[in-house]
Design a protein around this motif. Structure first.
Motif, mmCIF file in Angstrom:
data_model
loop_
_atom_site.group_PDB
_atom_site.id
_atom_site.type_symbol
_atom_site.label_atom_id
_atom_site.label_comp_id
_atom_site.label_asym_id
_atom_site.label_seq_id
_atom_site.Cartn_x
_atom_site.Cartn_y
_atom_site.Cartn_z
ATOM 1 N N GLU A 142 13.710 7.405 -9.872
ATOM 2 C CA GLU A 142 12.568 7.409 -10.784
ATOM 3 C C GLU A 142 11.417 8.085 -10.051
ATOM 4 O O GLU A 142 11.344 8.051 -8.829
ATOM 5 N N ALA A 143 10.530 8.704 -10.830
ATOM 6 C CA ALA A 143 9.323 9.270 -10.202
ATOM 7 C C ALA A 143 8.500 8.122 -9.623
ATOM 8 O O ALA A 143 8.996 7.009 -9.463
ATOM 9 N N GLU A 144 7.276 8.373 -9.329
ATOM 10 C CA GLU A 144 6.476 7.412 -8.577
ATOM 11 C C GLU A 144 5.926 6.268 -9.415
ATOM 12 O O GLU A 144 5.250 5.391 -8.902
ATOM 13 N N PHE A 145 6.252 6.253 -10.708
ATOM 14 C CA PHE A 145 5.660 5.246 -11.591
ATOM 15 C C PHE A 145 5.836 3.820 -11.074
ATOM 16 O O PHE A 145 4.929 3.005 -11.169
ATOM 17 N N GLY A 146 7.017 3.518 -10.532
ATOM 18 C CA GLY A 146 7.295 2.141 -10.119
ATOM 19 C C GLY A 146 6.720 1.749 -8.775
ATOM 20 O O GLY A 146 6.789 0.584 -8.388
ATOM 21 N N ARG A 147 6.157 2.710 -8.054
ATOM 22 C CA ARG A 147 5.736 2.436 -6.673
ATOM 23 C C ARG A 147 4.636 1.359 -6.588
ATOM 24 O O ARG A 147 4.733 0.436 -5.780
ATOM 25 N N ASN A 148 3.616 1.481 -7.443
ATOM 26 C CA ASN A 148 2.554 0.473 -7.411
ATOM 27 C C ASN A 148 3.077 -0.905 -7.776
ATOM 28 O O ASN A 148 2.680 -1.919 -7.192
ATOM 29 N N ALA A 149 3.963 -0.940 -8.787
ATOM 30 C CA ALA A 149 4.554 -2.213 -9.200
ATOM 31 C C ALA A 149 5.265 -2.861 -8.012
ATOM 32 O O ALA A 149 5.128 -4.059 -7.749
ATOM 33 N N LEU A 150 6.014 -2.049 -7.267
ATOM 34 C CA LEU A 150 6.769 -2.576 -6.127
ATOM 35 C C LEU A 150 5.846 -3.009 -4.989
ATOM 36 O O LEU A 150 5.965 -4.114 -4.459
ATOM 37 N N PHE A 151 4.902 -2.136 -4.628
ATOM 38 C CA PHE A 151 4.056 -2.428 -3.467
ATOM 39 C C PHE A 151 3.117 -3.604 -3.725
ATOM 40 O O PHE A 151 2.725 -4.308 -2.787
ATOM 41 N N SER A 152 2.748 -3.831 -4.986
ATOM 42 C CA SER A 152 1.860 -4.964 -5.271
ATOM 43 C C SER A 152 2.610 -6.283 -5.104
ATOM 44 O O SER A 152 2.028 -7.295 -4.725
ATOM 45 N N LYS A 153 3.890 -6.275 -5.379
ATOM 46 C CA LYS A 153 4.671 -7.522 -5.276
ATOM 47 C C LYS A 153 5.292 -7.674 -3.886
ATOM 48 O O LYS A 153 5.544 -8.787 -3.443
ATOM 49 N N HIS A 154 5.560 -6.561 -3.222
ATOM 50 C CA HIS A 154 6.238 -6.572 -1.914
ATOM 51 C C HIS A 154 5.441 -5.729 -0.924
ATOM 52 O O HIS A 154 5.846 -4.613 -0.566
ATOM 53 N N PRO A 155 4.280 -6.251 -0.461
ATOM 54 C CA PRO A 155 3.360 -5.430 0.344
ATOM 55 C C PRO A 155 3.989 -4.819 1.590
ATOM 56 O O PRO A 155 3.556 -3.749 2.017
ATOM 57 N N GLU A 156 5.008 -5.460 2.173
ATOM 58 C CA GLU A 156 5.538 -4.889 3.414
ATOM 59 C C GLU A 156 6.304 -3.586 3.184
ATOM 60 O O GLU A 156 6.550 -2.822 4.109
ATOM 61 N N MET A 157 6.678 -3.310 1.923
ATOM 62 C CA MET A 157 7.434 -2.088 1.616
ATOM 63 C C MET A 157 6.700 -0.821 2.050
ATOM 64 O O MET A 157 7.322 0.141 2.495
ATOM 65 N N LYS A 158 5.375 -0.835 1.921
ATOM 66 C CA LYS A 158 4.614 0.390 2.228
ATOM 67 C C LYS A 158 4.718 0.755 3.705
ATOM 68 O O LYS A 158 4.453 1.895 4.093
ATOM 69 N N ASP A 159 5.104 -0.210 4.540
ATOM 70 C CA ASP A 159 5.241 0.057 5.978
ATOM 71 C C ASP A 159 6.690 0.257 6.403
ATOM 72 O O ASP A 159 6.971 0.372 7.599
ATOM 73 N N TRP A 160 7.624 0.283 5.462
ATOM 74 C CA TRP A 160 9.025 0.485 5.841
ATOM 75 C C TRP A 160 9.202 1.912 6.369
ATOM 76 O O TRP A 160 8.510 2.839 5.935
#
Lengths: 199, 199
Positions: A142-160
């Protein structure tokens, strides 16, 4: 649990313990929403189950294992807090078989239980009053649409690790299997599920 | 959690809260075994994960849904308390699609997370230090061997409706996918897994 055996000091303990239990059982401060919907309202129940869970099992066809159905524990999000839309997004690395499988064969399902929400009481996890849902459909990048949804619920993802090339995936739902009471799966169309609105 | 901010009374509270948390997160009094094995010991870790969990997601091929991989939340047991053998047994009704699917196509997998055991701490459910395991193999009806294992862990099963024709199923494991630390799946053979013994 019999509260009557506790002294006043213990009552403080109990308050604290519930607070700690809540901390333990939430993800990033999200409430467990103990006021679950009426089981008769299939759309509301399904959307509640999906929005309040933070992880589930994502299933793909594993060609290298003889075409076996292969489940994998993943984190997910269906939207920003309080604004879930019912469509699950995932953040997957091609180092993991699930992402590789999905790129070869889009057939997929995503399965959730009510157990992690802590609202099933003492019944067995397979008891039909402890809800479960399986969303079956096509799973793809998927394009980037889901990224904010994911990072807001799983903050550590942005540092993976960037080297792992994580990408956002999405499940396009074609079938819903929901059990949240006796009497077999609840009739629920994709339209009813996706267009449900919390009035 | 910073223990230094708590007074002596609160220390009693904390002890009690852990006790309550443990009560909340056990099934029929089974301990969570907070002393999880060393992640380097793949066989011990895998067997601990399977023996201490009480539910997971069982995957089958759903022919009526275009051959999609179909995950379903089920209870299971790998043996009597403290005597698990690593092979998961299930108690399924043919009213449920998973049992029907398995009778048509034995290819299957069973997926578990460490999250329900409460031993992942604050890391995300998809963080590799929060373990997950997928056992892939053939899923089929089993004689009565698994019944005691199931009923000892899930006592309400013995009272489930006779009219639903529940039967014991078993997964014959052909592949193990275990992640319990950084660095990708842990090498673990079926033989190492099945013959692991707690010394």
């Amino acid at each position: 649990m019999k509260l009557t055996i506790f002294s006043p000091i213990s009552l403080i303990s109990i308050s604290l313990s519930y607070y700690l239990l809540l901390l333990q059982c939430t993800v990033d401060g999200r409430s467990l929403s103990p006021s679950k919907p009426d089981p008769k309202d299939a759309a509301a129940y399904a959307r509640w189950l999906v929005s309040h869970n933070s992880w589930g099992v994502l299933n793909t066809i594993f060609k290298d294992l003889g075409g076996a159905p292969f489940g994998n524990v993943v984190s997910f999000s269906d939207g920003l807090p309080g604004k879930g839309k019912g469509i699950p997004y995932f953040y997957l690395t091609p180092l993991d078989p699930t992402a590789k499988n999905a790129l070869k064969d889009h057939r997929s399902s995503f399965t959730l239980s009510e157990v992690p929400l802590g609202t099933c009481g003492k019944v067995d996890p397979e008891n039909p009053t402890c809800a479960k849902i399986t969303l079956t459909g096509k799973h793809s990048k998927e394009a980037e649409f889901g990224r904010n949804a994911l990072f807001s619920k799983h903050p550590e993802m942005k540092d993976w690790p960037q080297g792992h090339k994580f990408e956002v995936f999405k499940l396009d739902i074609a079938d819903i299997f929901l059990i949240n009471w006796f009497g077999g799966p609840k009739p629920l169309t994709i339209d009813q599920y996706l267009h449900w609105k919390n009035e």
